[in-house]
Design a protein around this motif. Structure first.
Motif, PDB file in Angstrom:
ATOM      1  N   TYR A  57       0.819  -1.204   0.000  1.00 42.31           N
ATOM      2  CA  TYR A  57       0.000   0.000   0.000  1.00 42.31           C
ATOM      3  C   TYR A  57       0.864   1.270   0.000  1.00 42.31           C
ATOM      4  CZ  TYR A  57      -4.425  -2.440   1.113  1.00 42.31           C
ATOM      5  OH  TYR A  57      -5.552  -3.221   1.080  1.00 42.31           O
ATOM      6  N   CYS A  58       1.851   1.328   0.899  1.00 40.23           N
ATOM      7  CA  CYS A  58       2.610   2.569   1.100  1.00 40.23           C
ATOM      8  C   CYS A  58       4.032   2.518   0.571  1.00 40.23           C
ATOM      9  CB  CYS A  58       2.632   2.939   2.579  1.00 40.23           C
ATOM     10  SG  CYS A  58       3.578   1.789   3.632  1.00 40.23           S
ATOM     11  N   ASN A  59       4.596   1.323   0.384  1.00 35.25           N
ATOM     12  CA  ASN A  59       5.978   1.186  -0.084  1.00 35.25           C
ATOM     13  C   ASN A  59       6.958   1.863   0.872  1.00 35.25           C
ATOM     14  OD1 ASN A  59       7.837   2.122  -3.086  1.00 35.25           O
ATOM     15  ND2 ASN A  59       7.950   0.232  -1.914  1.00 35.25           N
ATOM     16  N   GLU A  60       6.543   1.946   2.143  1.00 35.90           N
ATOM     17  CA  GLU A  60       7.373   2.647   3.130  1.00 35.90           C
ATOM     18  C   GLU A  60       7.794   1.753   4.281  1.00 35.90           C
ATOM     19  OE1 GLU A  60       7.005   6.734   5.789  1.00 35.90           O
ATOM     20  OE2 GLU A  60       5.332   5.314   5.728  1.00 35.90           O
ATOM     21  N   LEU A 109      22.394   3.708 -11.147  1.00 47.14           N
ATOM     22  CA  LEU A 109      21.118   3.813 -10.439  1.00 47.14           C
ATOM     23  C   LEU A 109      20.926   2.714  -9.400  1.00 47.14           C
ATOM     24  CD1 LEU A 109      18.875   4.751 -13.474  1.00 47.14           C
ATOM     25  CD2 LEU A 109      19.516   6.224 -11.580  1.00 47.14           C
ATOM     26  N   LEU A 110      21.180   1.469  -9.791  1.00 45.16           N
ATOM     27  CA  LEU A 110      20.925   0.366  -8.868  1.00 45.16           C
ATOM     28  C   LEU A 110      22.006   0.233  -7.813  1.00 45.16           C
ATOM     29  CD1 LEU A 110      19.468  -2.541 -11.022  1.00 45.16           C
ATOM     30  CD2 LEU A 110      18.303  -1.039  -9.430  1.00 45.16           C
ATOM     31  N   ASP A 111      23.257   0.194  -8.247  1.00 46.53           N
ATOM     32  CA  ASP A 111      24.347  -0.070  -7.311  1.00 46.53           C
ATOM     33  C   ASP A 111      24.605   1.093  -6.364  1.00 46.53           C
ATOM     34  OD1 ASP A 111      24.577  -2.444  -8.608  1.00 46.53           O
ATOM     35  OD2 ASP A 111      26.340  -1.912  -9.785  1.00 46.53           O
ATOM     36  N   ASN A 112      24.518   2.317  -6.883  1.00 43.23           N
ATOM     37  CA  ASN A 112      24.873   3.463  -6.063  1.00 43.23           C
ATOM     38  C   ASN A 112      23.682   4.190  -5.453  1.00 43.23           C
ATOM     39  OD1 ASN A 112      27.597   3.038  -6.619  1.00 43.23           O
ATOM     40  ND2 ASN A 112      27.497   4.266  -8.480  1.00 43.23           N
ATOM     41  N   TYR A 113      22.556   4.224  -6.157  1.00 43.79           N
ATOM     42  CA  TYR A 113      21.461   5.074  -5.710  1.00 43.79           C
ATOM     43  C   TYR A 113      20.184   4.309  -5.387  1.00 43.79           C
ATOM     44  CZ  TYR A 113      24.850   8.042  -7.956  1.00 43.79           C
ATOM     45  OH  TYR A 113      26.018   8.631  -8.334  1.00 43.79           O
ATOM     46  N   ASN A 114      20.209   2.992  -5.581  1.00 43.96           N
ATOM     47  CA  ASN A 114      19.101   2.147  -5.139  1.00 43.96           C
ATOM     48  C   ASN A 114      17.765   2.590  -5.721  1.00 43.96           C
ATOM     49  OD1 ASN A 114      18.419  -0.160  -3.746  1.00 43.96           O
ATOM     50  ND2 ASN A 114      17.903   0.912  -1.860  1.00 43.96           N
ATOM     51  N   VAL A 115      17.740   2.834  -7.016  1.00 46.85           N
ATOM     52  CA  VAL A 115      16.517   3.233  -7.705  1.00 46.85           C
ATOM     53  C   VAL A 115      16.053   2.083  -8.590  1.00 46.85           C
ATOM     54  CG1 VAL A 115      15.496   4.842  -9.364  1.00 46.85           C
ATOM     55  CG2 VAL A 115      17.181   5.649  -7.699  1.00 46.85           C
ATOM     56  N   PRO A 116      14.814   1.640  -8.457  1.00 46.90           N
ATOM     57  CA  PRO A 116      14.326   0.529  -9.274  1.00 46.90           C
ATOM     58  C   PRO A 116      14.276   0.907 -10.758  1.00 46.90           C
ATOM     59  CG  PRO A 116      12.858   0.965  -7.418  1.00 46.90           C
ATOM     60  CD  PRO A 116      13.792   2.115  -7.511  1.00 46.90           C
ATOM     61  N   LEU A 117      14.833   0.054 -11.593  1.00 48.53           N
ATOM     62  CA  LEU A 117      14.772   0.296 -13.030  1.00 48.53           C
ATOM     63  C   LEU A 117      13.460  -0.180 -13.631  1.00 48.53           C
ATOM     64  CD1 LEU A 117      18.325  -0.494 -14.457  1.00 48.53           C
ATOM     65  CD2 LEU A 117      17.260   1.707 -13.997  1.00 48.53           C
ATOM     66  N   SER A 118      12.815  -1.150 -13.011  1.00 48.37           N
ATOM     67  CA  SER A 118      11.564  -1.684 -13.533  1.00 48.37           C
ATOM     68  C   SER A 118      10.547  -1.762 -12.411  1.00 48.37           C
ATOM     69  CB  SER A 118      11.775  -3.080 -14.144  1.00 48.37           C
ATOM     70  OG  SER A 118      12.193  -3.995 -13.158  1.00 48.37           O
ATOM     71  N   ARG A 119       9.282  -1.842 -12.783  1.00 46.33           N
ATOM     72  CA  ARG A 119       8.224  -1.839 -11.777  1.00 46.33           C
ATOM     73  C   ARG A 119       8.266  -3.085 -10.897  1.00 46.33           C
ATOM     74  NH1 ARG A 119       3.074  -2.144 -15.673  1.00 46.33           N
ATOM     75  NH2 ARG A 119       3.079   0.022 -14.992  1.00 46.33           N
ATOM     76  N   GLN A 124      10.707  -4.236  -9.501  1.00 49.44           N
ATOM     77  CA  GLN A 124      11.718  -4.040  -8.467  1.00 49.44           C
ATOM     78  C   GLN A 124      11.290  -3.001  -7.439  1.00 49.44           C
ATOM     79  OE1 GLN A 124      14.912  -2.903 -11.093  1.00 49.44           O
ATOM     80  NE2 GLN A 124      15.791  -4.960 -11.129  1.00 49.44           N
ATOM     81  N   ILE A 125      10.146  -2.364  -7.661  1.00 45.79           N
ATOM     82  CA  ILE A 125       9.715  -1.273  -6.787  1.00 45.79           C
ATOM     83  C   ILE A 125       9.614  -1.718  -5.337  1.00 45.79           C
ATOM     84  CG2 ILE A 125       7.702   0.149  -6.190  1.00 45.79           C
ATOM     85  CD1 ILE A 125       7.283   0.637  -9.166  1.00 45.79           C
ATOM     86  N   ASN A 126       9.047  -2.901  -5.098  1.00 39.03           N
ATOM     87  CA  ASN A 126       8.812  -3.338  -3.722  1.00 39.03           C
ATOM     88  C   ASN A 126      10.087  -3.769  -3.010  1.00 39.03           C
ATOM     89  OD1 ASN A 126       7.788  -5.732  -1.654  1.00 39.03           O
ATOM     90  ND2 ASN A 126       6.400  -3.977  -1.776  1.00 39.03           N
ATOM     91  N   GLN A 127      11.181  -3.906  -3.721  1.00 36.44           N
ATOM     92  CA  GLN A 127      12.439  -4.291  -3.086  1.00 36.44           C
ATOM     93  C   GLN A 127      13.124  -3.117  -2.410  1.00 36.44           C
ATOM     94  OE1 GLN A 127      14.803  -6.137  -6.163  1.00 36.44           O
ATOM     95  NE2 GLN A 127      13.171  -7.561  -6.733  1.00 36.44           N
ATOM     96  N   GLY A 175      10.447   2.937  -3.290  1.00 32.29           N
ATOM     97  CA  GLY A 175      10.924   2.576  -4.610  1.00 32.29           C
ATOM     98  C   GLY A 175      10.204   3.305  -5.725  1.00 32.29           C
ATOM     99  N   LYS A 176       8.880   3.433  -5.628  1.00 28.89           N
ATOM    100  CA  LYS A 176       8.137   4.119  -6.691  1.00 28.89           C
ATOM    101  C   LYS A 176       8.467   5.602  -6.693  1.00 28.89           C
ATOM    102  CE  LYS A 176       3.668   5.318  -8.588  1.00 28.89           C
ATOM    103  NZ  LYS A 176       4.297   5.556  -9.921  1.00 28.89           N
ATOM    104  N   LEU A 177       8.545   6.210  -5.532  1.00 28.70           N
ATOM    105  CA  LEU A 177       8.883   7.625  -5.460  1.00 28.70           C
ATOM    106  C   LEU A 177      10.247   7.883  -6.095  1.00 28.70           C
ATOM    107  CD1 LEU A 177       8.410  10.531  -4.435  1.00 28.70           C
ATOM    108  CD2 LEU A 177       9.405   9.813  -2.243  1.00 28.70           C
ATOM    109  N   LYS A 178      11.242   7.078  -5.739  1.00 23.81           N
ATOM    110  CA  LYS A 178      12.584   7.253  -6.303  1.00 23.81           C
ATOM    111  C   LYS A 178      12.576   7.048  -7.820  1.00 23.81           C
ATOM    112  CE  LYS A 178      15.027   5.703  -2.143  1.00 23.81           C
ATOM    113  NZ  LYS A 178      15.911   4.647  -1.582  1.00 23.81           N
ATOM    114  N   ARG A 179      11.869   6.029  -8.248  1.00 22.13           N
ATOM    115  CA  ARG A 179      11.797   5.738  -9.684  1.00 22.13           C
ATOM    116  C   ARG A 179      11.116   6.880 -10.438  1.00 22.13           C
ATOM    117  NH1 ARG A 179      11.456   1.948 -13.746  1.00 22.13           N
ATOM    118  NH2 ARG A 179       9.496   1.879 -14.892  1.00 22.13           N
ATOM    119  N   ASP A 180      10.039   7.408  -9.876  1.00 22.76           N
ATOM    120  CA  ASP A 180       9.318   8.485 -10.547  1.00 22.76           C
ATOM    121  C   ASP A 180      10.152   9.763 -10.623  1.00 22.76           C
ATOM    122  OD1 ASP A 180       7.191   6.829 -10.957  1.00 22.76           O
ATOM    123  OD2 ASP A 180       5.889   7.723  -9.438  1.00 22.76           O
TER     124      ASP A 180
END
Length: 347
Positions: A148-151, A312-322, A324-327, A331-336
């Motif tokens: 729900y919150c991804n938090e 993005l993934l190794d240094n900044y932990n941003v999901p490249l695909s949807r 991966q958002i829940n990991q 995740g969604k906020l960072k990706r957006d």
């Protein structure tokens, strides 16, 4: 926030069927519809006999709806995907009438009628919640954060009993009834009505609110990512406090879930603002132009996309695909934000 199907390799419909079979129980005598007294089917049968003796035809009609045709509708109740559950609710309301199970006080509150309490007791969510099967099902979802919150963290861990050395699952999460028990007690143990989430979302914010798949996101049915995108009001930031998060519609959809779960309020706490501020500063230093320059200097080692992936993934932990958002927390906020700033393409 996410669709659970994107994050698990398990066959969720097969898990739902296994869940149904465990509740109904195996036939004890071949060819005879006789089940153990502790099974859901037998509890329903016993209650039907009591209500037929009163007599209360509406109650009997409800139980028959579940039992007839070799428990066809009971199976739909337990294994049906969210759209099926919405249809089941309409069918039961047509049989029993509005208010038969629940007193709908307002959007936020509802209480069970005396018969609603009986139905809730027969379906017995607490019995299922305490079973190893429940914890194993939650483990199969492969969730790291509340869908729900991804938090907030939601996890299933394996613990070792210090006395006998046996291992057991511990589900460090809550199961939210998307359609609340206080409104639809017959969905108390419906597989796709039980959302593994966090305490703030379930116990503090959602509670008995009048949720529906047309107005809210059931994580077994659809993704918030398909309909909304978070964004910063400005990327010109000089300090953490300058971070202001909003969202836009990608497609027409009510924003009830974002409002009810207080997503913007929760995302704008100072700790999260610090994370966003750091990301923006980092992204400005890794614009597409700079990434292209870096990749050209080390040609043969990385392609442009591979260089982005590592950054993005190794240094900044941003999901490249949807999926991966829940990991990743937020995740969604960072990706957006990465999409907004042109660091990441939006597939």
């Amino acid at each position: 926030m996410i669709k659970i199907d994107d994050h698990t390799i398990a066959d969720l419909d097969a898990l739902a069927l296994s869940h149904y079979n465990s509740l109904v129980g195996e036939l004890l005598v071949d060819g005879i519809n006789y089940h153990a007294t502790s099974s859901l089917v037998q509890r329903i049968r016993n209650r039907r006999l009591q209500d037929a003796a009163i007599p209360d035809q509406t109650r009997v009609d409800f139980w028959d709806y579940l039992l007839n045709n070799n428990f066809l509708n009971l199976k739909r109740v337990i294994t049906g995907r969210p759209a099926i559950l919405k249809t089941v609710i309409a069918e039961i309301d047509n049989i029993c009438g509005a208010g038969f199970f629940s007193n709908d006080i307002d959007y936020d509150n509802a209480t069970l009628t005396p018969f609603g309490i009986i139905v809730k007791d027969i379906f017995n969510y607490r019995l299922y919640r305490n079973k190893p099967e429940c914890r194993e099902n939650c483990n199969q979802f492969n969730l790291s954060y509340c869908p729900y919150c991804n938090e907030q963290v939601t996890q299933v861990i394996t613990d070792v009993n210090g006395l006998n050395g046996e291992t057991e699952r511990l589900a460090l999460l809550q199961l939210d009834h998307f359609y609340p028990q206080s409104r639809h007690p017959y969905l108390s143990v419906s597989f796709f009505n039980l959302i593994p989430g966090c305490s703030p979302c379930n116990a503090q914010l959602k509670l008995e609110k009048r949720f529906d798949i047309d107005s809210h996101f059931n994580p077994f049915e659809k993704r918030l990512d398909d309909h909304f995108q978070f964004r910063l009001n400005t990327i010109i930031l000089s300090k953490d406090e300058d971070v202001i998060i909003s969202y836009t519609n990608k497609t027409p959809h009510p924003d009830n879930a974002l409002v009810d779960f207080r997503i913007l309020h929760r995302y704008e706490n100072i700790a999260h603002k610090k994370v966003v501020f750091k990301l923006v500063k980092t992204f400005k230093n890794h614009s597409p132009k700079i990434n292209k320059s870096i990749s050209e200097q080390i040609i043969g080692l990385f392609t442009i996309n591979e260089s982005k992936t590592n950054v993005l993934l190794d240094n900044y932990n941003v999901p490249l695909s949807r999926n991966q958002i829940n990991q990743v927390q937020l995740g969604k906020l960072k990706r957006d934000i990465a999409i907004q700033m042109g660091i990441l393409n939006n597939p």
